[in-house]
Design a protein around this motif. Structure first.
Motif, PDB file in Angstrom:
ATOM      1  N   ARG A  69      10.522  16.521  90.395  1.00 19.96           N
ATOM      2  CA  ARG A  69      10.957  15.118  90.354  1.00 19.96           C
ATOM      3  C   ARG A  69      12.090  14.941  89.346  1.00 19.96           C
ATOM      4  O   ARG A  69      13.040  14.197  89.582  1.00 19.96           O
ATOM      5  CB  ARG A  69       9.782  14.213  89.967  1.00 19.96           C
ATOM      6  CG  ARG A  69       8.597  14.247  90.910  1.00 19.96           C
ATOM      7  CD  ARG A  69       8.883  13.527  92.196  1.00 19.96           C
ATOM      8  NE  ARG A  69       7.699  13.417  93.024  1.00 19.96           N
ATOM      9  CZ  ARG A  69       6.838  12.403  92.990  1.00 19.96           C
ATOM     10  NH1 ARG A  69       7.049  11.391  92.150  1.00 19.96           N
ATOM     11  NH2 ARG A  69       5.782  12.380  93.784  1.00 19.96           N
ATOM     12  N   VAL A 109       5.338  10.693  87.248  1.00 24.96           N
ATOM     13  CA  VAL A 109       4.431  11.608  87.936  1.00 24.96           C
ATOM     14  C   VAL A 109       3.523  12.358  86.954  1.00 24.96           C
ATOM     15  O   VAL A 109       2.483  12.897  87.356  1.00 24.96           O
ATOM     16  CB  VAL A 109       5.235  12.606  88.798  1.00 24.96           C
ATOM     17  CG1 VAL A 109       6.011  13.577  87.932  1.00 24.96           C
ATOM     18  CG2 VAL A 109       4.344  13.341  89.767  1.00 24.96           C
ATOM     19  N   HIS A 110       3.858  12.361  85.677  1.00 24.05           N
ATOM     20  CA  HIS A 110       3.054  13.073  84.690  1.00 24.05           C
ATOM     21  C   HIS A 110       1.928  12.203  84.113  1.00 24.05           C
ATOM     22  O   HIS A 110       1.105  12.704  83.346  1.00 24.05           O
ATOM     23  CB  HIS A 110       3.946  13.579  83.557  1.00 24.05           C
ATOM     24  CG  HIS A 110       4.938  14.600  84.013  1.00 24.05           C
ATOM     25  ND1 HIS A 110       4.681  15.954  84.057  1.00 24.05           N
ATOM     26  CD2 HIS A 110       6.204  14.459  84.495  1.00 24.05           C
ATOM     27  CE1 HIS A 110       5.732  16.599  84.519  1.00 24.05           C
ATOM     28  NE2 HIS A 110       6.671  15.719  84.788  1.00 24.05           N
ATOM     29  N   ARG A 146       5.543  18.616  89.939  1.00 23.44           N
ATOM     30  CA  ARG A 146       5.846  17.432  89.138  1.00 23.44           C
ATOM     31  C   ARG A 146       7.248  17.523  88.531  1.00 23.44           C
ATOM     32  O   ARG A 146       7.955  16.515  88.411  1.00 23.44           O
ATOM     33  CB  ARG A 146       4.818  17.279  88.011  1.00 23.44           C
ATOM     34  CG  ARG A 146       3.406  17.021  88.482  1.00 23.44           C
ATOM     35  CD  ARG A 146       2.469  16.879  87.301  1.00 23.44           C
ATOM     36  NE  ARG A 146       1.074  16.745  87.731  1.00 23.44           N
ATOM     37  CZ  ARG A 146       0.060  16.530  86.897  1.00 23.44           C
ATOM     38  NH1 ARG A 146       0.299  16.446  85.607  1.00 23.44           N
ATOM     39  NH2 ARG A 146      -1.163  16.427  87.358  1.00 23.44           N
ATOM     40  N   GLU A 203       0.967  21.880  92.586  1.00 25.91           N
ATOM     41  CA  GLU A 203       0.976  20.478  92.175  1.00 25.91           C
ATOM     42  C   GLU A 203       1.632  20.305  90.810  1.00 25.91           C
ATOM     43  O   GLU A 203       2.448  19.393  90.603  1.00 25.91           O
ATOM     44  CB  GLU A 203      -0.459  19.945  92.148  1.00 25.91           C
ATOM     45  CG  GLU A 203      -0.553  18.418  92.127  1.00 25.91           C
ATOM     46  CD  GLU A 203      -0.448  17.827  90.731  1.00 25.91           C
ATOM     47  OE1 GLU A 203       0.030  16.694  90.596  1.00 25.91           O
ATOM     48  OE2 GLU A 203      -0.833  18.531  89.768  1.00 25.91           O
TER      49      GLU A 203
END
Length: 276
Positions: free
Chosen positions: A199, A34-35, A196, A192
């Motif tokens: 997760r 996700v990064h 991250r 947002e």
């Protein structure tokens, strides 16, 4: 003119082969992907990088706003992989395929089953488009489930071309973590960006640990999830007029809430049972 070389004359060259715990590798990918930058046009950031060294793999990604790394123990390796051999870059879409194909499942019946994944990095030599031109190397990664006596699911994926502009996330995080600890009075994070890191918390089934460091022009937050994940994010800073506004909001709460208790009693212990 198309090269008509006999494909049977072309050989693959294995660069390295390592074996890792499937669940550990899955957690690392799930926490880090996700990064990576979502925009494929930012190719130097639209990638997940696996740094493979002696006994250890770092799975990393960064997009300029956050950076993250997860570590995976290497259970077995061939002679080539015994030394630091560099890194392998995969696209976010291909990481999604890995997570879709290789599962761990529940171990209620056989707790002693080892779920293992063999990762081979190799180069295939493909014919060039023109006769007489050198063969074109095409690096790829081949993953195989080797949990049982007979190999299981397998997946072959291309390795992304090297990009000199891709960040060295392990060194970046090393600099941030080594910086002096700091204290932040008030800071901001967008949903947002902080989302991250949830997760990682879900992947490792743990809470997030957050600390601040001052190692450059602005403070950085270091975010950890268990012992195998670390990341960083730059908190939002506000001009003085906005800070005044934020402080006024807090003062409004003090005006509107009831007066504090002289002795509020002991603070509740997280996870403790409520008194009867």
């Amino acid at each position: 003119m198309t090269n008509t070389a006999d494909p049977t004359d072309l050989a693959d060259v294995t660069l390295l082969e390592v074996t890792v715990d499937t669940g550990e590798f899955r957690r690392a990918l799930a926490a880090v992907t996700v990064h990576a930058a979502k925009d494929a046009d930012r190719s130097h950031l639209h990638r997940i990088r696996c740094h493979i060294g002696p006994g250890l793999m770092f799975v990393t990604a960064a997009d300029g706003y956050t950076a993250a790394a997860a570590r995976v123990q290497i259970i077995a390796a061939d002679g080539t992989a015994a030394a630091d051999v560099g890194h392998v870059d995969l696209s976010p879409a291909d990481v999604g395929k890995i997570l879709a194909v290789f599962h761990v499942g529940k171990r209620s019946d056989r707790e002693d089953i080892e779920m293992l994944l063999r990762i081979k990095v190799a180069v295939a030599l493909h014919p060039a488009e023109e006769d007489g031109a050198p063969l074109v190397p095409a690096p790829y990664v081949h993953l195989t489930d080797v949990s049982g006596m007979i190999p299981g699911e397998a997946l072959e994926l291309p390795v992304l071309p090297a990009d000199d502009h891709a960040p060295d996330v392990p060194r970046l995080l090393s600099r941030i973590i080594a910086a002096p600890a700091g204290v932040l009075d008030t800071f901001g994070l967008t949903p947002e960006l902080i989302g991250r890191f949830t997760r990682a918390a879900k992947a490792y089934s743990t809470e997030l640990l957050i600390s601040a460091t001052y190692g450059g022009a602005r403070p950085m937050l270091v975010v950890r999830a268990g012992q195998n994940f670390v990341g960083s994010v730059s908190p939002l800073s506000y001009p003085e007029d906005q800070q005044d506004k934020h402080r006024s909001w807090l003062e409004q709460w003090l005006d509107q809430l009831p007066p504090p208790l002289a002795d509020p009693g002991p603070a509740p212990t997280p996870g403790a049972e409520a008194p009867e």
